[in-house]
Design a protein around this motif. Structure first.
Motif, PDB file in Angstrom:
ATOM      1  N   THR A  17       0.834  -1.203   0.000  1.00 26.13           N
ATOM      2  CA  THR A  17       0.000   0.000   0.000  1.00 26.13           C
ATOM      3  C   THR A  17       0.868   1.251   0.000  1.00 26.13           C
ATOM      4  N   ALA A  20       2.492   1.616  -3.420  1.00 29.24           N
ATOM      5  CA  ALA A  20       1.517   2.064  -4.410  1.00 29.24           C
ATOM      6  C   ALA A  20       1.220   3.555  -4.256  1.00 29.24           C
ATOM      7  N   LEU A  21       1.046   4.003  -3.027  1.00 27.65           N
ATOM      8  CA  LEU A  21       0.782   5.429  -2.801  1.00 27.65           C
ATOM      9  C   LEU A  21       1.972   6.296  -3.199  1.00 27.65           C
ATOM     10  N   GLN A  23       4.182   5.589  -5.526  1.00 22.30           N
ATOM     11  CA  GLN A  23       4.241   5.603  -6.984  1.00 22.30           C
ATOM     12  C   GLN A  23       3.168   6.519  -7.567  1.00 22.30           C
ATOM     13  N   ALA A  24       1.980   6.497  -6.986  1.00 19.95           N
ATOM     14  CA  ALA A  24       0.910   7.383  -7.452  1.00 19.95           C
ATOM     15  C   ALA A  24       1.296   8.840  -7.229  1.00 19.95           C
ATOM     16  N   TRP A  25       1.867   9.136  -6.073  1.00 23.89           N
ATOM     17  CA  TRP A  25       2.304  10.504  -5.794  1.00 23.89           C
ATOM     18  C   TRP A  25       3.351  10.951  -6.812  1.00 23.89           C
ATOM     19  N   SER A  45       5.931   4.666 -13.308  1.00 24.97           N
ATOM     20  CA  SER A  45       5.312   4.794 -11.985  1.00 24.97           C
ATOM     21  C   SER A  45       3.843   4.391 -12.021  1.00 24.97           C
ATOM     22  N   TRP A  46       3.156   4.673 -13.123  1.00 22.68           N
ATOM     23  CA  TRP A  46       1.763   4.247 -13.226  1.00 22.68           C
ATOM     24  C   TRP A  46       1.665   2.727 -13.260  1.00 22.68           C
ATOM     25  N   PHE A  49       2.350   1.519  -9.827  1.00 21.26           N
ATOM     26  CA  PHE A  49       1.184   1.788  -8.988  1.00 21.26           C
ATOM     27  C   PHE A  49       0.124   0.704  -9.163  1.00 21.26           C
ATOM     28  N   GLY A  53      -0.598  -1.747  -6.237  1.00 19.44           N
ATOM     29  CA  GLY A  53      -1.970  -1.609  -5.760  1.00 19.44           C
ATOM     30  C   GLY A  53      -2.731  -2.918  -5.836  1.00 19.44           C
TER      31      GLY A  53
END
Length: 63
Positions: A17, A20-21, A23-25, A45-46, A49, A53
């Motif tokens: 988690t 994933a956060l 990478q999203a950031w 990064s997407w 994510f 995720g």
């Protein structure tokens, strides 16, 4: 699932988690990343994510 397995799955889900956060950031703000002088595209990064995720969701469902 035994108690020791539940702790491992929870810890793994928590780590995925956070990854994933992060990478999203990175993807949302477009933060530059270089590894050995090579620029890493934001699209990576997407992908990271989505993968992290998915593993996080799987871990949270499994526990």
């Amino acid at each position: 699932m035994t108690t020791s397995h539940r702790g491992y799955v929870t810890a793994s889900a928590l780590v995925f988690t956070v990854v994933a956060l992060a990478q999203a950031w990175r993807a949302l703000v477009g933060a530059p990343v270089e590894i050995a002088g090579q620029a890493i595209p934001v699209a990576i990064s997407w992908v990271a994510f989505v993968v992290a995720g998915g593993l996080a969701a799987w871990g949270w469902r499994t526990r």
